[in-house]
Design an enzyme around this catalytic site. Structure first.
Site, PDB file in Angstrom:
ATOM      1  N   SER A 265       0.828  -1.201   0.000  1.00 52.25           N
ATOM      2  CA  SER A 265       0.000   0.000   0.000  1.00 52.25           C
ATOM      3  C   SER A 265       0.867   1.258   0.000  1.00 52.25           C
ATOM      4  O   SER A 265       1.691   1.432  -0.892  1.00 52.25           O
ATOM      5  CB  SER A 265      -0.950  -0.059   1.207  1.00 52.25           C
ATOM      6  OG  SER A 265      -2.024   0.818   1.063  1.00 52.25           O
ATOM      7  N   ASP A 493      -8.846  -3.939  -6.260  1.00 45.41           N
ATOM      8  CA  ASP A 493      -8.399  -3.411  -4.973  1.00 45.41           C
ATOM      9  C   ASP A 493      -9.190  -2.141  -4.668  1.00 45.41           C
ATOM     10  O   ASP A 493      -9.176  -1.189  -5.445  1.00 45.41           O
ATOM     11  CB  ASP A 493      -6.904  -3.093  -5.032  1.00 45.41           C
ATOM     12  CG  ASP A 493      -6.298  -2.788  -3.672  1.00 45.41           C
ATOM     13  OD1 ASP A 493      -6.956  -2.085  -2.867  1.00 45.41           O
ATOM     14  OD2 ASP A 493      -5.171  -3.229  -3.412  1.00 45.41           O
ATOM     15  N   HIS A 521      -7.558  -5.736  -0.597  1.00 45.06           N
ATOM     16  CA  HIS A 521      -6.493  -4.739  -0.641  1.00 45.06           C
ATOM     17  C   HIS A 521      -5.160  -5.444  -0.414  1.00 45.06           C
ATOM     18  O   HIS A 521      -4.910  -5.985   0.657  1.00 45.06           O
ATOM     19  CB  HIS A 521      -6.720  -3.681   0.438  1.00 45.06           C
ATOM     20  CG  HIS A 521      -5.634  -2.649   0.508  1.00 45.06           C
ATOM     21  ND1 HIS A 521      -5.097  -2.049  -0.613  1.00 45.06           N
ATOM     22  CD2 HIS A 521      -4.978  -2.110   1.573  1.00 45.06           C
ATOM     23  CE1 HIS A 521      -4.176  -1.190  -0.261  1.00 45.06           C
ATOM     24  NE2 HIS A 521      -4.073  -1.207   1.066  1.00 45.06           N
TER      25      HIS A 521
END
Length: 554
Positions: A265, A493, A521
């Site tokens: 991320s 995502d 995610h």
């Protein structure tokens, strides 16, 4: 993770998605059972600094001579970690043997352009390889604001594949301002409560664009001033470029010629930034759930809003396939009911098991969007929405909101994650566009997105009031001369939409794209896609570069 605040550059529908990955994992069976039975219980929270604590004092550099080389050559004094250092309260199986876990503190200059000035402390931990070590493998879970050190045991036992644990010293470094490193503090616990519960955006339908902008400036200006009041000059030096320089210092202090790195991320942006600054020090890099560094705050916000809206529709389909769903009428009908439910909360918050804390619209959005990070938790959201919409009881949704916000049952906060996220993102991004463009964008998204469109737009507005201006414009990162850098993207995502992984892989001179067809995610863990695990672990362990364009469907 808090609900949407127009003009705040770090809410779930803009940048709030880059929060600690450990809080997005599958909720444990015991936690789900507790939610179902009581709707309110002690949250599984991260251990760490209470947000009420003042920070801003920096530490002495000791024997370091105040030169960049002095910091790079500092000695690391490793000690066996305590359980509290490398676990969180929701670590299912704390390690029985702490011998492989070593903890230490590094010292870095507060300002890398003034190495003779004040310093900050960086918390670092490692799990020694169970076999013959290939050296260090650094990782970052995201945020910004996500601590790494207290996640180490969980990552070793639950996430990293056996070959990674066997072949690498797994290294967790809390970035400056975050976790057990010198923390940035912007709000007291009471102020965080008000921020997380705030429904001031609920009346925006009656507000003019100028009023929306003024409100965003008031909120963000106040928080930014709080960062300076509580943390002093630290708040000026917790940008990602500074953090990347800290990571290179840590690489050198650990005696590594190059750095191996796994970033999730926001951690992909940290990794890409490192690669751009130190291309000759890049070893084997994997960036999972990528952010596109070339996009401005408005572009990232819009993509995330669409990603969450798509995932919300996906949950509605899953919900309606069961027998206890409070929604009907297909996806469109379900979207209408969720939107109406949120609208009602804006006018009349829902009672919960805590008479002092009703469920506000903002808290409900936090719970809903937090669940969307992992499809394995969809059933929990269905149960919580059934309780809220069927029994007029918001206890489960409030519990989930507190869980994602790192709020303890006693009203304290288990980490400074919200403060760090706001402060770091506000240094990493700058306002883009004009008020007229913000208004047009917001109106477009409101028409396009049935549920979340009402909260979209004006992401740049709050940034214009942040008292510390960004000095690093967003731009493509090419990192010429590095070895291959593997970029992993999940096709649906919700938080870092797939197009951003495509963009980063294309920008990087050595970019190699691996795709996973899924709705979660990030993609890599030992219990996830075997295809992704083979690609990631094959590269990190053996240096086998996966095929560019590899698509995983399992």
């Amino acid at each position: 993770m808090r609900g949407a605040c127009r003009g705040c550059p770090t809410q779930p529908d803009t940048l709030r998605s880059m929060t600690p990955r450990t809080r997005r994992r599958t909720l444990t069976g015991a936690l789900v059972a507790t939610l179902v039975l009581t709707g309110c219980a002690t949250g599984a929270q991260q251990s760490g600094q209470s947000g009420a604590a003042e920070s801003g004092s920096t530490q002495s550099g000791g024997q370091i001579d105040g030169t960049v080389q002095g910091f790079y050559s500092q000695q690391v004094s490793w000690k066996t970690c305590t359980e509290e250092q490398v676990t969180t309260d929701n670590t299912a199986n704390p390690p029985k043997d702490l011998t492989p876990y070593q903890c230490a503190t590094l010292v870095a200059p507060l300002d890398w352009d003034d190495p003779a000035g004040e310093t900050v402390e960086l918390s670092i931990a490692r799990h020694l390889a169970s076999g013959t070590s290939q050296g260090a493998l650094f990782y970052n879970l995201g945020g910004p604001g996500g601590a790494a050190v207290n996640s180490l045991a969980l990552m070793v036992t639950d996430s990293f594949g056996e070959d990674l644990v066997k072949d690498f010293d797994l290294v967790a470094l809390d970035p400056r301002g975050v976790g057990a490193s010198t923390p940035v503090v912007c709000m007291t616990d009471e102020e965080r409560d008000r921020y997380n519960e705030d429904d001031s955006s609920a009346s925006e339908g009656d507000q003019t664009p100028d009023q929306i902008i003024a409100q965003a400036e008031k909120i963000m200006g106040s928080i930014g001033q709080g960062c300076l009041d509580h943390s002093g000059d630290l708040a000026r030096h917790i940008d990602t470029v500074s953090a990347a320089k800290d990571f290179d210092m840590a690489r050198a202090a650990l005696g590594q010629e190059t750095m191996n790195y796994l970033g999730y991320s926001y951690g992909t942006f940290l990794g890409a930034t490192y690669a751009g600054l130190f291309p000759d020090k890049v070893g084997r890099f994997v960036l999972d759930g990528a952010l596109d560094p070339s996009l401005n705050v408005n572009q990232v916000s819009d993509l995330q809003m669409r990603g969450f809206e798509d995932s919300l529709a996906h949950w509605i389909e899953d919900c309606q396939a069961g027998s206890a769903c409070p929604l009907s009428g297909g996806v469109e009908g379900g979207q209408q009911k969720v939107s109406a439910f949120l609208d009602r909360l804006a006018q009349s918050p829902l009672q919960t098991s805590d008479p002092q804390r009703p469920l506000t619209q903002s808290l409900a959005r936090t719970a809903i969007l937090g669940i969307l990070y992992n499809t394995a938790n969809y059933s929990t959201l269905t149960q919580a929405m059934q309780q809220a919409m069927g029994s007029n009881d918001g206890s489960m949704l409030l519990f989930l909101a507190d869980y994602f916000n790192d709020r303890n049952q006693d009203g304290t906060y288990a980490s400074n994650g919200t403060d760090a996220l706001l402060a770091i993102n506000s240094l990493d991004y700058e306002p883009a566009g004009t008020p007229e463009q913000w208004q047009a964008d917001a109106e477009k998204l409101q028409q396009e997105l049935p549920v979340l469109g009402a909260f979209a737009g004006y992401s740049s507005a709050g940034l214009s009031a942040w008292p510390i201006k960004s000095t690093t414009p967003r731009t493509a990162i090419t990192a010429p001369g590095t070895p291959p850098i593997v970029v992993v993207g999940t096709t649906h995502d919700p938080a870092t939409p797939y197009v951003m992984a495509q963009g980063l892989a294309e920008q990087l001179e050595g970019g190699v794209l691996v795709s996973w067809e899924g709705w979660n995610h990030t993609a890599y863990s030992k219990s996830g896609s075997r295809c992704v695990a083979k690609a990631v672990e094959g590269y990190l362990v053996d240096g086998t570069v996966p095929e560019d364009g590899l698509r995983c469907t399992d």
